[in-house]
Design a protein around this motif. Structure first.
Motif, PDB file in Angstrom:
ATOM      1  N   ARG A 138       0.838  -1.195   0.000  1.00 29.78           N
ATOM      2  CA  ARG A 138       0.000   0.000   0.000  1.00 29.78           C
ATOM      3  C   ARG A 138       0.876   1.249   0.000  1.00 29.78           C
ATOM      4  N   TRP A 157       1.133   5.365   0.908  1.00 31.17           N
ATOM      5  CA  TRP A 157       0.552   6.351   1.813  1.00 31.17           C
ATOM      6  C   TRP A 157       1.193   7.723   1.612  1.00 31.17           C
ATOM      7  N   VAL A 184       1.946  10.833   4.072  1.00 32.64           N
ATOM      8  CA  VAL A 184       1.998  11.008   5.528  1.00 32.64           C
ATOM      9  C   VAL A 184       2.597  12.375   5.867  1.00 32.64           C
ATOM     10  N   TYR A 206       0.129   0.459   9.307  1.00 30.89           N
ATOM     11  CA  TYR A 206       1.191   0.241   8.325  1.00 30.89           C
ATOM     12  C   TYR A 206       1.709  -1.192   8.442  1.00 30.89           C
ATOM     13  N   ASP A 223       4.903  -1.503   2.931  1.00 30.16           N
ATOM     14  CA  ASP A 223       4.168  -0.286   2.586  1.00 30.16           C
ATOM     15  C   ASP A 223       5.150   0.842   2.257  1.00 30.16           C
ATOM     16  N   LEU A 270       5.690   4.953   2.187  1.00 31.91           N
ATOM     17  CA  LEU A 270       5.205   6.212   2.737  1.00 31.91           C
ATOM     18  C   LEU A 270       5.918   7.364   2.040  1.00 31.91           C
ATOM     19  N   SER A 324      -2.435  10.624   7.836  1.00 28.15           N
ATOM     20  CA  SER A 324      -2.058   9.673   6.793  1.00 28.15           C
ATOM     21  C   SER A 324      -3.239   9.369   5.885  1.00 28.15           C
ATOM     22  N   LYS A 327      -4.229   7.078   2.093  1.00 31.78           N
ATOM     23  CA  LYS A 327      -3.768   6.186   1.038  1.00 31.78           C
ATOM     24  C   LYS A 327      -3.671   6.954  -0.271  1.00 31.78           C
TER      25      LYS A 327
END
Length: 341
Positions: free
Chosen positions: A85, A87, A89, A116, A120, A122, A201, A203
């Motif tokens: 995924r 993100w 942030v 998380y 993942d 970020l 955060s 997605k």
């Protein structure tokens, strides 16, 4: 024939399968559950190193790197539900000095404000006076045990937040890339799909996700020269490469190259002079201190600990002769002696 997927239970080899189907059948029987429930944890396990917990037991799934990398690429290209995924942030520079922290450390702990997971990605939006996306990091431990968190006062600017952080849950990530461009400012992000401000955060998907990702080109599957190889699971005959992360820290590399230049400090090869424009700014960076001598809280000095070398010399510096690594001076002398013959 070497196994494709190894199943470990509480760090002990439990089963070696030649396919994910065989691994799923074994796990389903072992856990007395439906086989359909086993494919996802196995796939996410060997692709992203995400453990699977059942009761008090922790299961891990390991596959050869080329198999895991290939599958990761397939999952992410297809947008599969098992893919990592992405993100966006926020990071407040008035609370924590990220720039200084990343210049010294490859990995950092971060507040686990969302669930998380390993693998993942970020993208960190730095607020305050910066107001733009600056960093790309990869989660390497979705949930970090509190007793392993280092509360480094050096980088905390808000002492009240530092005090509060003792009660937080934590995630650990590694530095991947840094970009400095006004094209990732808050205004530009709003022009590409962001609604409102970045207060928590979120997605990353759609146009905004593609826009931000287009500025970061660092390949997470790229392999680096290892400094040591050690056996981690003798029973399963598995090996893990301990990679020297200090050689791949872009900030430390940049500071090293600013000091020494981009000429190999062993054989004096300059890629731009030899190959033209295509070789501009190309060079490897070698870490001088052996990995086994480095402590957990070690702070790299880009000038005294790193040195630019070409790929050939770099490879030779990572090979042992009579149980010892060659030093820069020894390799220089060997090249000189060869050229005089």
């Amino acid at each position: 024939m070497a196994s494709t997927i190894t199943i470990l239970k509480n760090d002990q080899v439990l089963f070696e399968a030649t396919s994910i189907q065989e691994a799923a059948r074994f796990l389903a029987e072992h856990l007395s559950t439906a086989i359909s429930k086993c494919f996802d944890p196995i796939e996410r396990g060997y692709v992203y190193n995400i453990p699977y917990t059942k009761g008090k037991d922790e299961y891990r799934f390991v596959a050869p790197n080329h198999i895991a990398s290939k599958r990761r690429y397939e999952l992410e290209e297809r947008g599969h539900h098992n893919a990592r995924r992405i993100w966006l942030v926020p990071a407040n520079p008035r609370e924590f000095d990220l720039e200084s922290a990343f210049s010294l450390y490859e990995t950092l702990e971060w507040k686990r404000s969302f669930n998380y997971e390993n693998g993942d990605i970020l993208y960190l939006y730095v607020s305050g006076n910066v107001r733009r996306v600056r960093y790309k990091v990869e989660v390497i431990e979705g949930t970090v045990r509190p007793d392993t968190v280092e509360y480094n006062k050096m980088f905390w600017l808000d002492k009240d937040k530092l005090k509060d952080s003792k009660q937080w849950e934590w995630t650990r990530f590694r530095f991947v890339d840094e970009v400095e461009t006004t094209e990732l400012s808050l205004e530009k992000l709003r022009n590409h799909g962001l609604r409102g401000n970045i207060q928590g955060s979120m997605k990353l998907t759609g146009e905004l996700g593609h826009y931000i990702m287009s500025f970061f080109e660092k390949d997470l599957t790229k392999e680096y020269y290892p400094e040591e190889v050690h056996e981690t699971l003798e029973e399963g005959n598995l090996k893990t490469i301990a990679v020297n992360v200090y050689e791949r820290n872009p900030i430390a590399r940049k500071q090293c190259m600013e000091h020494y230049g981009v000429q190999c400090q062993v054989c004096e090869l300059d890629f731009e002079k030899t190959y033209g424009e295509v070789g501009k700014d190309f060079i490897h960076v070698h870490h001088l201190k052996p990995l086994h001598e480095i402590q957990h809280c070690y702070i790299v000095d880009p000038v005294h600990d790193l040195i630019p070398v070409c790929p050939n010399c770099h490879a030779m510096l990572h090979r042992k002769e009579n149980g010892e690594y060659l030093t820069i001076e020894q390799l220089k002398a060997r090249i000189l002696n060869t050229s005089l013959c």
